[in-house]
Every structure is written in C-alpha cells, then in structure tokens.
Design a protein around this motif. Structure first.
Motif, PDB file in Angstrom:
ATOM      1  N   HIS A  83       0.810  -1.213   0.000  1.00 36.08           N
ATOM      2  CA  HIS A  83       0.000   0.000   0.000  1.00 36.08           C
ATOM      3  C   HIS A  83       0.845   1.266   0.000  1.00 36.08           C
ATOM      4  N   ASP A 107      -6.776   8.955  -5.104  1.00 36.55           N
ATOM      5  CA  ASP A 107      -7.151   7.560  -5.344  1.00 36.55           C
ATOM      6  C   ASP A 107      -6.208   6.594  -4.626  1.00 36.55           C
ATOM      7  N   VAL A 109      -4.932   3.554  -2.105  1.00 34.18           N
ATOM      8  CA  VAL A 109      -5.394   2.163  -2.009  1.00 34.18           C
ATOM      9  C   VAL A 109      -5.344   1.652  -0.569  1.00 34.18           C
ATOM     10  N   PHE A 113      -8.969  -2.273  -3.060  1.00 36.16           N
ATOM     11  CA  PHE A 113      -9.663  -1.848  -4.276  1.00 36.16           C
ATOM     12  C   PHE A 113     -10.396  -3.041  -4.868  1.00 36.16           C
ATOM     13  N   PHE A 117     -12.132  -4.268  -1.674  1.00 34.67           N
ATOM     14  CA  PHE A 117     -12.276  -2.970  -1.019  1.00 34.67           C
ATOM     15  C   PHE A 117     -12.854  -3.179   0.378  1.00 34.67           C
TER      16      PHE A 117
END
Length: 169
Positions: A83, A107, A109, A113, A117
């Motif tokens: 990440h 955006d 993560v 995702f 998610f």
C-alpha cells in the motif's frame, strides 16, 4: 460461515489514527491549515490514509494469467500489494512524498480496491474525521514533543506506532 480477520476495524483504525496524527503534526503547516479550515477534514483524512496507510501489505493469489507492468503473472501465483508503495506512485500522485490535505483526486489504495475494497471504509473515515476534527478544533497548538521520537510498531503487516508523545501549549 465466513471468518473475518481480527485486524479488520480494530488494528487498522488503532494504527491509522496515531499514524495520521503523527503525519499531520510532522507537517505543521498542514496542521495549521486544517485548524483554520475544518472544511478540509474529509480530504485530509484521505490524504493521511494515503500518506500513512495502516496496512503495509496484502498478499493475494492471482486467479488468472495477466500481464502487469510488463511482468507476466500466472493464475495461482502469489502476489503482494504494498500500500505504501502504491500510495506514493508518481504516475498517480503528483509530488507523492508531500503531505497535501487539499490533494484531489486522491485515489489511494489504503482500503484496498475492487473486490477486496474494505467494507468498513466508510465507518473508518467517519471515525477518523471525528477524531481529527475534534483534535484540530480543541487543540490548535498541538505539536510533536521534540525530545521523544515516536516508537514504531515492528510488523510487516501493520503500520503503527507504539508511542507518540505530543505537547500542547
């Protein structure tokens, strides 16, 4: 019955809150901006999550053959998503090593995702917004204690702090 990891919504929030606060106080100009502009709480929370993701990495198993960034991955291969690396991707985030509570779009993560998610992302954002919002409203003079660097959690999965000393005054 489906089992859920014990870290979901517990360790992640416990590590995201102090990590976010540490990031914010380490960039005093951003902290002062948030104190002046509490309307920036929502984008600030996402930027803090991008800058200090509570989860270091997740391991997955590829379900099919795919080519990713020129690298062939076969179905069944183990892959790892880092990440912190993804959240500092310069092709996605201009000036990725700079904390910018006005960053948009953001955006990151940190919640995963796609099919993976985080189902608790909305609740985590609400909790972080409530805490960070209260801190900037009530403690505008908050700063890191200069005599005590934070003590980090030693983990290859969680990105956390064991101790964060602060000063208000």
């Amino acid at each position: 019955m489906r089992a859920f990891p014990a870290v979901a919504g517990n360790e992640t929030l416990r590590n995201g809150l102090p990590g976010g606060l540490y990031s914010l106080l380490s960039h005093a100009e951003q902290y002062r901006l948030l104190c002046r502009r509490p309307d920036l709480i929502a984008p600030a929370v996402d930027e803090l999550l991008r800058f200090w993701p509570p989860v270091v990495e997740f391991r997955r198993t590829a379900t099919r053959d795919v080519v990713l960034a020129g690298k062939e991955i076969r179905g069944g291969d183990k892959v790892v998503v880092y990440h912190a690396s993804a959240n500092r991707d310069e092709s996605v985030f201009p000036d990725p090593d700079r904390l910018d509570i006005t960053r948009a779009p953001n955006d990151h993560v940190s919640f995963g995702f796609g099919a993976h998610f985080c189902v608790g992302a909305r609740l985590a954002r609400i909790q972080m917004s409530a805490l960070i919002g209260r801190v900037v409203a009530e403690l505008p003079g908050l700063e890191l204690a200069s005599d005590a660097p934070p003590k980090r959690l030693v983990s290859n999965f969680q990105n956390g702090l064991k101790e964060l000393r602060i000063r208000w005054g």
